[in-house]
Design a protein around this motif. Structure first.
Motif, mmCIF file in Angstrom:
data_model
loop_
_atom_site.group_PDB
_atom_site.id
_atom_site.type_symbol
_atom_site.label_atom_id
_atom_site.label_comp_id
_atom_site.label_asym_id
_atom_site.label_seq_id
_atom_site.Cartn_x
_atom_site.Cartn_y
_atom_site.Cartn_z
ATOM 1 N N ARG A 265 0.830 -1.191 0.000
ATOM 2 C CA ARG A 265 0.000 0.000 0.000
ATOM 3 C C ARG A 265 0.877 1.258 0.000
ATOM 4 N NH1 ARG A 265 -5.278 0.276 0.997
ATOM 5 N NH2 ARG A 265 -5.687 -1.768 1.838
ATOM 6 N N TYR A 269 0.697 3.722 -3.133
ATOM 7 C CA TYR A 269 0.130 5.052 -2.943
ATOM 8 C C TYR A 269 1.180 6.064 -2.550
ATOM 9 C CZ TYR A 269 -4.065 2.292 -3.219
ATOM 10 O OH TYR A 269 -5.010 1.423 -3.645
ATOM 11 N N VAL A 304 -5.264 6.206 12.589
ATOM 12 C CA VAL A 304 -5.849 7.358 11.900
ATOM 13 C C VAL A 304 -5.124 8.606 12.370
ATOM 14 C CG1 VAL A 304 -7.939 8.722 11.543
ATOM 15 C CG2 VAL A 304 -8.118 6.256 11.853
ATOM 16 N N VAL A 305 -4.654 9.404 11.436
ATOM 17 C CA VAL A 305 -4.012 10.661 11.816
ATOM 18 C C VAL A 305 -4.694 11.794 11.069
ATOM 19 C CG1 VAL A 305 -1.885 11.980 11.908
ATOM 20 C CG2 VAL A 305 -1.814 9.521 12.222
ATOM 21 N N VAL A 306 -5.118 12.798 11.803
ATOM 22 C CA VAL A 306 -5.747 13.970 11.195
ATOM 23 C C VAL A 306 -4.755 15.118 11.241
ATOM 24 C CG1 VAL A 306 -7.593 15.657 11.446
ATOM 25 C CG2 VAL A 306 -8.065 13.234 11.799
ATOM 26 N N GLY A 307 -4.507 15.713 10.087
ATOM 27 C CA GLY A 307 -3.537 16.798 10.013
ATOM 28 C C GLY A 307 -2.129 16.234 10.048
ATOM 29 N N TYR A 341 -5.177 7.033 17.347
ATOM 30 C CA TYR A 341 -5.700 8.230 16.702
ATOM 31 C C TYR A 341 -4.799 9.405 17.036
ATOM 32 C CZ TYR A 341 -8.728 12.227 15.785
ATOM 33 O OH TYR A 341 -9.230 13.412 15.321
ATOM 34 N N GLU A 343 -4.016 13.572 16.274
ATOM 35 C CA GLU A 343 -4.586 14.794 15.711
ATOM 36 C C GLU A 343 -3.600 15.933 15.897
ATOM 37 O OE1 GLU A 343 -8.466 15.794 17.104
ATOM 38 O OE2 GLU A 343 -8.772 17.233 15.486
ATOM 39 N N ASP B 91 -8.074 2.496 0.995
ATOM 40 C CA ASP B 91 -8.501 3.447 2.006
ATOM 41 C C ASP B 91 -7.841 4.796 1.746
ATOM 42 O OD1 ASP B 91 -5.967 2.929 2.712
ATOM 43 O OD2 ASP B 91 -6.394 2.160 4.703
ATOM 44 N N GLY B 137 -11.681 10.054 10.379
ATOM 45 C CA GLY B 137 -10.446 10.846 10.296
ATOM 46 C C GLY B 137 -10.390 11.672 9.029
ATOM 47 N N LEU B 140 -12.860 14.570 9.257
ATOM 48 C CA LEU B 140 -12.317 15.610 10.138
ATOM 49 C C LEU B 140 -11.249 16.419 9.415
ATOM 50 C CD1 LEU B 140 -11.834 13.909 13.591
ATOM 51 C CD2 LEU B 140 -13.124 15.971 13.132
ATOM 52 N N ASP B 141 -10.415 15.705 8.700
ATOM 53 C CA ASP B 141 -9.336 16.360 7.966
ATOM 54 C C ASP B 141 -9.895 17.296 6.905
ATOM 55 O OD1 ASP B 141 -6.664 16.673 7.954
ATOM 56 O OD2 ASP B 141 -6.184 14.638 7.329
ATOM 57 N N ARG B 217 -2.648 16.898 -0.641
ATOM 58 C CA ARG B 217 -1.947 15.825 0.045
ATOM 59 C C ARG B 217 -1.431 14.776 -0.923
ATOM 60 N NH1 ARG B 217 -3.798 16.712 5.596
ATOM 61 N NH2 ARG B 217 -4.493 18.762 5.036
#
Lengths: 411, 220
Positions: A265, A269, A304-307, A341, A343, B91, B137, B140-141, B217
């Motif tokens: 992956r 990606y 999961v990571v936001v930002g 998680y 953030e 994903d 997530g 939210l992003d 991104r």
């Protein structure tokens, strides 16, 4: 003995034009390297030969055409010093001057011919030098930028001035030899012939360009295919072979499959942080840590990571603390999945590591257990952050890490 | 949907092997679900869905002739009662956001366990939205109002309320609806309402920002 040694040395340093340290095209330098003498003397010989009816210039030109350039720049080849350049140009001028003088004195060729010829020669040299330069740049930058780099303009100017010099030289030569009406007629004839040839060869040109395009495309396809094949061989095929051998151990199979899926992956990606590359952002670091825990303990880490933001000293410590929390959960919680998680906010970064496992009573943790106290809480506090743990027997555990972002790291 | 009736499911995936696997698992695990048909391409899917009128369509995101979003575009207006649940190996944020925006009611990845898949199918058939932590997530992003994010042009539409954000955050942390409810001192019903309104905003919010966010991104 010595002659043998010399041939060996000679074989090693075949005549190659210099890339660095050159004044015109690196021919003299190349020969000097080959013979093991000072460049100055080679140039002097060329200048002297030039005085003999321009033999030096012709020899230089022929060598320029036929001697290939070195493929790579030798490390010690610096651009020529101003003094050396001045010296070389002086020698060149001396040689040319002598050549003109000699021809004038001997009267073998009319000065009217020599002058324009010299101008044309200089023009040709300028264009040639440009072509050489452009080719070199192409090699260096890859096929994309060619002449159209930042220096594209100056290259164009140089080519244009070279072409006009050649045209001027030939024009003057012709004008001085023939009458004007003869010239006109000849010019028209030449132009007509050129146009005709261009028209006739249009299909050929198109075919040539298309073939070139097609060839390039095919080559790119082949290269891509080879790269994909290599990658699949290194990773997927090896893993599948391992899985076949270990079919009796479902835990191991799952671990292999998960690790492989993640790697593939990342590769597909483009989140490429290979084994040697250190992650430079928070999300990459968390992903890497999660992957390591997945691999080591054969559990799945839902991450999961936001930002995102760049990793600094404190945030690295936080990721290490998070990794420790994951390891704890993997070891003690008795679950198959952990949630992580992260953030990234303007003034702080939060990471939650959660499992739905056994949980524990915080009061009953023996004093000699250091994992939570040192590796997580202590590490966070030392770097100016804080760690909170929410847990209870049978409720699972959630470790909340919070690290303020440094002032200068905010964007 | 009345109780006791089975959820009629239609499978769309270009890999026959995967369809067979999912079908076998769904049939064996649960009495709540009945697989009524399957399709391996956008064309087949459109015909099949129109014919069977299933309760839930399990929709693959990547297919050779257009993918899940194309199926949604062709079927959704004609059959507003059919619920779509995206089931994909990808994903990547762009895929997830694209099918959610096209009208899917949820998104799960193919590594989901069979029991969880059954639960997700039943939940979407009851009108609920299924957000995996990862999807939460992404949303939210996409809706982040942190500095440097895309400017918000229609605050009514594009912003999540603080409460919705809290719910999403807990979802992303891996909490179940029930746990979110007790964490926030609200009822499970309220959690579901928040999640549904997040889903609605995701579908309505302007395309430009989401795609720009994704391309920023390098996810596209």
């Amino acid at each position: 003995m010595s002659s043998q040694v010399e041939t060996v040395v000679g074989a090693e340093i075949a005549v190659r034009r210099r890339r660095g340290g050159r004044v015109v095209a690196g021919v003299a330098g190349g020969i000097a390297d080959h013979l093991g003498v000072e460049v100055f003397w080679v140039r002097a010989v060329f200048a002297a030969l030039t005085a003999l009816n321009g033999v030096g210039v012709i020899a230089y030109g022929l060598l320029w055409i036929f001697v290939p350039q070195r493929t790579t720049s030798a490390p010690d080849e610096a651009p020529p010093k101003p003094r050396e350049r001045q010296q070389a140009i002086g020698l060149l001028a001396l040689g040319l001057g002598a050549a003109v003088l000699v021809t004038l004195l001997t009267g073998a060729v009319s000065g009217w011919i020599v002058g324009p010829l010299a101008v044309a020669l200089v023009g040709a040299a300028v264009v040639w030098r440009e072509a050489d330069e452009a080719q070199r740049r192409r090699w260096r930058d890859g096929a994309r930028s060619g002449v159209l780099g930042r220096s594209g303009r100056s290259a164009l100017i140089r080519i244009a001035s070279g072409v006009s010099l050649v045209a001027l030289g030939i024009g003057v030569l012709l004008f001085s030899t023939y009458q004007l009406d003869q010239i006109q007629f000849a010019l028209v004839a030449v132009l007509a012939t050129l146009a005709g040839v261009a028209l006739l060869t249009v299909p050929l040109w198109i075919k040539l360009v298309n073939d070139l395009d097609e060839e390039r495309r095919a080559r790119i396809r082949t290269e891509e295919k080879a790269e994909i094949a290599a990658h699949l061989h290194d990773s997927v095929l090896q893993t599948l072979a391992l899985i076949q051998k270990q079919a009796e151990a479902p835990r191991e199979v799952r671990r292999l499959a998960r690790g492989q899926e993640r790697q593939l992956r990342d590769w597909l990606y483009g989140r490429d942080f290979g084994e040697n590359a250190r992650p430079t952002t928070v999300s990459a670091a968390i992903a890497l840590a999660s992957g390591e825990v997945e691999d080591t303990f054969a559990i799945s880490v839902q991450q999961v990571v936001v930002g995102d933001c760049d990793l600094d000293h404190n945030l690295l410590a936080m990721v290490q603390a998070a990794r420790e929390a994951m390891v704890n959960a993997a070891k003690h919680a008795g679950v198959a999945e952990i949630s992580v998680y992260g953030e990234v906010e303007a003034d702080s970064v939060n990471v939650f590591v959660r499992d739905r496992g056994k949980g524990f009573d915080q009061g009953s943790v023996p004093e000699d257990r250091h994992g939570l106290a040192d590796s997580i809480r202590g590490r966070m506090v030392r770097h100016g952050g804080e760690a909170k743990v929410r847990t209870g027997p049978g409720e699972g555990t959630e470790v909340h890490l919070e690290m303020p972002r440094k002032q200068e790291a905010r964007s | 949907m009345t109780d006791g009736e089975r959820v009629r499911v239609f499978l769309v995936d270009d890999h026959a092997l995967f369809r067979a696997g999912v079908r076998a698992e769904l049939d064996s695990i649960s009495d709540e679900i009945e697989v009524v048909g399957e399709a391996g391409s956008v064309g087949e899917a459109v015909t099949g869905i129109n014919h069977h009128k299933p309760d839930v369509v399990l929709l693959d995101v990547h297919m050779p002739d257009g993918g899940g979003a194309a199926v949604l575009a062709k079927v959704r207006t004609a059959l507003p009662d059919v619920v779509f649940l995206a089931l994909s190996v990808s994903d990547a944020a762009e895929d997830v956001i694209a099918v959610i925006r096209a009208g899917a009611r949820g998104y799960v990845t193919k590594t989901i366990s069979s029991q969880e898949l059954v639960r997700a199918v039943v939940r979407v058939s009851e009108g609920d939205a299924v957000f995996s932590p990862r999807l939460a997530g992404f949303v939210l992003d996409a809706f982040a109002d942190r500095p440097g994010a895309a400017p918000i042009r229609d605050p009514e539409l594009d912003l999540l309320t603080p409460r919705e954000r809290d719910v999403l955050r807990l979802l992303a942390r891996g909490y179940a609806y029930k746990e979110i409810a007790s964490e926030l001192f609200i009822s499970v019903k309220t959690v579901e309402t928040h999640v549904s309104s997040v889903l609605r905003k995701t579908q309505l919010s302007n395309r430009y920002e989401l795609s720009r966010w994704a391309s920023d991104r390098r996810l596209v």
